[in-house]
Each structure stands twice: as structure tokens, then as C-alpha cells.
Design a protein around this motif. Sequence first.
Motif, PDB file in Angstrom:
ATOM      1  N   HIS A  51     -82.320 -36.214  40.823  1.00 61.74           N
ATOM      2  CA  HIS A  51     -81.777 -37.220  39.904  1.00 61.74           C
ATOM      3  C   HIS A  51     -82.283 -37.025  38.484  1.00 61.74           C
ATOM      4  O   HIS A  51     -82.130 -37.896  37.639  1.00 61.74           O
ATOM      5  CB  HIS A  51     -82.215 -38.607  40.424  1.00 61.74           C
ATOM      6  CG  HIS A  51     -81.354 -39.731  39.977  1.00 61.74           C
ATOM      7  ND1 HIS A  51     -81.856 -40.819  39.297  1.00 61.74           N
ATOM      8  CD2 HIS A  51     -80.040 -39.957  40.102  1.00 61.74           C
ATOM      9  CE1 HIS A  51     -80.879 -41.664  39.037  1.00 61.74           C
ATOM     10  NE2 HIS A  51     -79.764 -41.165  39.510  1.00 61.74           N
ATOM     11  N   ARG A  53     -81.581 -35.090  35.813  1.00 67.42           N
ATOM     12  CA  ARG A  53     -80.670 -35.116  34.665  1.00 67.42           C
ATOM     13  C   ARG A  53     -79.309 -35.682  35.071  1.00 67.42           C
ATOM     14  O   ARG A  53     -79.058 -35.929  36.234  1.00 67.42           O
ATOM     15  CB  ARG A  53     -80.546 -33.730  34.043  1.00 67.42           C
ATOM     16  CG  ARG A  53     -81.737 -33.431  33.139  1.00 67.42           C
ATOM     17  CD  ARG A  53     -81.772 -31.997  32.675  1.00 67.42           C
ATOM     18  NE  ARG A  53     -82.027 -31.090  33.766  1.00 67.42           N
ATOM     19  CZ  ARG A  53     -83.238 -30.789  34.223  1.00 67.42           C
ATOM     20  NH1 ARG A  53     -84.299 -31.299  33.668  1.00 67.42           N
ATOM     21  NH2 ARG A  53     -83.377 -29.974  35.241  1.00 67.42           N
ATOM     22  N   GLU A  54     -78.459 -35.868  34.051  1.00 66.72           N
ATOM     23  CA  GLU A  54     -77.211 -36.611  34.224  1.00 66.72           C
ATOM     24  C   GLU A  54     -76.298 -36.040  35.285  1.00 66.72           C
ATOM     25  O   GLU A  54     -76.400 -34.883  35.648  1.00 66.72           O
ATOM     26  CB  GLU A  54     -76.447 -36.581  32.897  1.00 66.72           C
ATOM     27  CG  GLU A  54     -75.677 -37.830  32.628  1.00 66.72           C
ATOM     28  CD  GLU A  54     -75.017 -37.747  31.259  1.00 66.72           C
ATOM     29  OE1 GLU A  54     -74.344 -38.694  30.886  1.00 66.72           O
ATOM     30  OE2 GLU A  54     -75.201 -36.728  30.580  1.00 66.72           O
ATOM     31  N   VAL A 167     -86.910 -40.304  35.024  1.00 63.47           N
ATOM     32  CA  VAL A 167     -86.677 -41.182  36.177  1.00 63.47           C
ATOM     33  C   VAL A 167     -87.745 -41.063  37.268  1.00 63.47           C
ATOM     34  O   VAL A 167     -87.770 -41.882  38.187  1.00 63.47           O
ATOM     35  CB  VAL A 167     -85.315 -40.885  36.866  1.00 63.47           C
ATOM     36  CG1 VAL A 167     -84.163 -41.395  36.050  1.00 63.47           C
ATOM     37  CG2 VAL A 167     -85.161 -39.411  37.206  1.00 63.47           C
ATOM     38  N   ARG A 343     -80.939 -41.397  31.133  1.00 65.60           N
ATOM     39  CA  ARG A 343     -81.017 -41.783  32.548  1.00 65.60           C
ATOM     40  C   ARG A 343     -81.063 -43.293  32.653  1.00 65.60           C
ATOM     41  O   ARG A 343     -81.958 -43.933  32.074  1.00 65.60           O
ATOM     42  CB  ARG A 343     -82.266 -41.188  33.213  1.00 65.60           C
ATOM     43  CG  ARG A 343     -82.508 -39.718  32.984  1.00 65.60           C
ATOM     44  CD  ARG A 343     -81.327 -38.838  33.388  1.00 65.60           C
ATOM     45  NE  ARG A 343     -81.065 -38.838  34.792  1.00 65.60           N
ATOM     46  CZ  ARG A 343     -79.885 -39.178  35.342  1.00 65.60           C
ATOM     47  NH1 ARG A 343     -78.877 -39.568  34.564  1.00 65.60           N
ATOM     48  NH2 ARG A 343     -79.710 -39.150  36.636  1.00 65.60           N
TER      49      ARG A 343
END
Length: 442
Positions: A51, A53-54, A167, A343
Motif C-alpha cells: 500500500h 504508493r498510489e 502509510v 496516501r
Amino acid sequence: MAEPKKLFIKTYGCQMNVYDSERMAEALGASGYVQTAAPEEADMILLNTCHIREKAAEKVYSELGRLKPLKAAKPGLKIGVAGCVAQAEGEEILRRQPLVDLVVGPQSYHRLPDLEARAGQGQRAVETEFPAEDKFDHLPARPKPRRGPTAFLTVQEGCDKFCAFCVVPYTRGAEVSRPVARVLSEARDLVERGVREITLLGQNVNAYHGAGPEGGDWSLARLIRELAEVDGLERIRFTTSHPNDMSDDLIEAHGTCEKLMPYLHLPVQSGSDRILKAMNRSHTAEQYLRVIERLRAARPDILLSGDFIVGFPGEEEADFQATMDLVRAVEYGQAYSFKYSPRPGTPAAERAGVSVEVMDDRLQRLQTLLNQQQRARQEAMVGRNVRVLFEKQGRAPGQLVGKSEYLHAVHVIAPDSALGESRAVRIAASAPNSLAGELLAG
Ligand code: 5AD
Ligand code: SF4
């Protein structure tokens, strides 16, 4: 005897996910699963997701969509989502994708056999708690088959640093170190099975402070010194580190512990103090450079690697130039650079970003410089003698591939008997992503 059930795992993201996938396969081995490389023959498919990066979640949903025909062809097929997207999205995954049977976050992998059994009874399940117990204590011991010469071993997980873009503190949770005795017994077990090089893993591995056998916490340096006593273990690495946790004893270990390899991944993210502050990195560019200076004093040939983000909210051309200056000062042998990606749930996601065109341009300039440095460092290896730990066969006949102390991939004509062993090699040529060498006696 019943035919074993087949398990296919697809792993995305970091090395910790690679390690977790191995351990999940072992946990499900106790439920009668063996691993397969062919998704179409699997009875269970697990996506171990990332999770960082976009678009990570969107990628998982489209990958799940592609599994539809497999599920249609084999209705008993179980599909699970593990890893950091599972942690971040939880129930939402079951809502959006009816073919998913189970969702399991990184701290709950010891619950997998139970979740798998429930899925077999038609119950869809989500497990994303952060339980107080160590998930590794509850995973079965690794079985004993021999394995390749390199292995990952997670010693620390989670992060309390809260960089404004990241994140990890939300998906992997608070920092937890595994007790020393557990790490040592897992390391000895790996060595008995043929492992010669262990990479200690943690999101903030140099913040390691595991409980020692006689009470009191051990630092990473002390753990490394103890591991170095394990006969048969030849190489120790660790990743990923934070500049603020590069303690004196760890820097010193790079100079005194022969088994600790001369390679360090030490992300800095930016060379601008203004941006470092906005990122909540709690160090300056100068402090980072001092750490590098001390490392090089302890181990002059150490190869440095880093992570960089361009286009963090508020980054001006002058800030970017400060990053370029820092890169010129350090001279990296390896590096990873990314465009900033907002994020959800992180503080920086609320801030106005830099345009995509500017980000693209900066990334390109930074990567050009980093590539030049990487190539120069690699070319400087030509003519030098290194030791190569051979991991597998190369593409050309009679050729083996392994890693040098500096983590360069090296191709060598060598007998198969050298597989799993380290040998002296003279570097003869440098190709874009690897070196070629000749076997020396000894
Ligand atoms: N955008 C871009 N890069 C990021 N990284 C972490 N979060 C983000 C983000 N939101 C990069 C950092 C980190 C590496 C693992 O991924 O450089 O060190
Ligand atoms: Fe993320 Fe920063 Fe923690 Fe690294 S130190 S995992 S970049 S919050």
C-alpha cells in the motif's frame, strides 16, 4: 493419501512481504497445502499486497477481477487478500469483490489456517486486528528442507516515526521487536538448512530493541555481534534503517564485524531541511551527511543506497537542488527514487501538491544523476577481487549468478558445486545491471 492442495501466492512490494509470504506458505502447509507457481492449478490464491504508493488498492481490485474465470472454472477455489492493502481496506474488500473469501492483515497471519477452514465452510472472514501476541510465536516452526543460500528474517516490524507521507505506521502498526532468543533460533535453523546469508528485516530495523535472554533490551548491533558467532553463517545484512537510529555501536559494527556486509540502505528522502521538516523526518541534511561520514570512517568501502521522494507538497526548485547537492556529496552506489504519491489518512495528503510535469522533470533529473553514480561505482569494481555467494544458474551454459559483498549481481563461469557457496572472484567487466567475473582459486 489425499492429494495435497495447491497454494499460489503473489507477492507485491517490499522484502518483508517476501518473508511474510514464505511464512504464510508454511502456516498453510500445516493445513495440507503445497505451493505452486501456476495459479490455474491452485486451490487457494493469496495476494500479498503493498500500500506504499498510489493506486495500490485499485491494482488489487483489478487483479482480483482477473481471477474471476479461475473461480468460475473451480468454484471451490479460495481467494485471499493479505498484506497492507488488506489492513487498510478491510471489510471494504469483501463488499467490493464478492469472489474474495478472506482478508488478513500483516499482524494476523497466524490466524490463516483458521480463516482458511472457515472459508471452506462458506464463511467469508476479515482479520485486521493488531493482537498483543507476536504473530511469529504462533506460526509453526519452519520445516527442515534445504533451501537457497540467502534468506530474510524479520526482527522488527512497524514504525513510530510518522513521516508525513507514509502509510506504514497505519498498516504495519507500532514498532515491535522480536525477542533475541527467537531470532537466534530461527537464524540457526536457517543455517542448518543451507542458508549462508541472512538479511535482518524491519521497517525501522536499526531501532531494534528486542528482549534479551537475561532481561534488558538488546540493540541491533548486539544482535548482529551474537549472530556473527553462528558457525556456518557467513554474511549478515539489515534493512531498512532510519538515519536517527544509526547508533554509535551500529556504525562501529560496520568496521569491526567481518560478517556484516559493507552495504547500507539509508533513506534520506530529501536534501532540503525545509522539506525534511515538512516531512516530519526529525533530522537535517547535515545530520544525515555526518552519519555517512562516520560510517565511511568505520568502513571506507561501504556501498550506500537511499530512497528519495520528489515533488513532496511545497517542494520548490531550490529544495530539489538541495537534494541533488546531497546526492553529489554522498555518491550512492544504489538508489530508489519516487514521485510523491498522496496516501489517504497521512498528514501530507491534505496539502497542495506539486504539478505532475514538475515531478516528472525532477524525477528524471534525479534518476540521471543516481544512474551515473551507480554506473561509476560499478565500473570501479572492474579489476577488483570480491567474494561471490552463488545463488542460482545464469542464462548462459555453465554460468552461475551470485552477489558480491556490495550486493552487486555477478555472473561467473563456475561449476554447479559452487552453488550455495561463496568463492573468490576477479571482476572482469561491468554491464548495465550486473558485473561479470572470473573464478579465482580459493
Ligand atoms: N509517495 C512516494 N514515495 C513514498 N515512499 C513512502 N511513501 C511514499 C509516498 N507517499 C517511499 C519512501 C520510502 C520508500 C519505501 O517508499 O522513499 O523510503
Ligand atoms: Fe514510513 Fe518514515 Fe516509518 Fe520509514 S520511517 S516506515 S518512511 S514513517
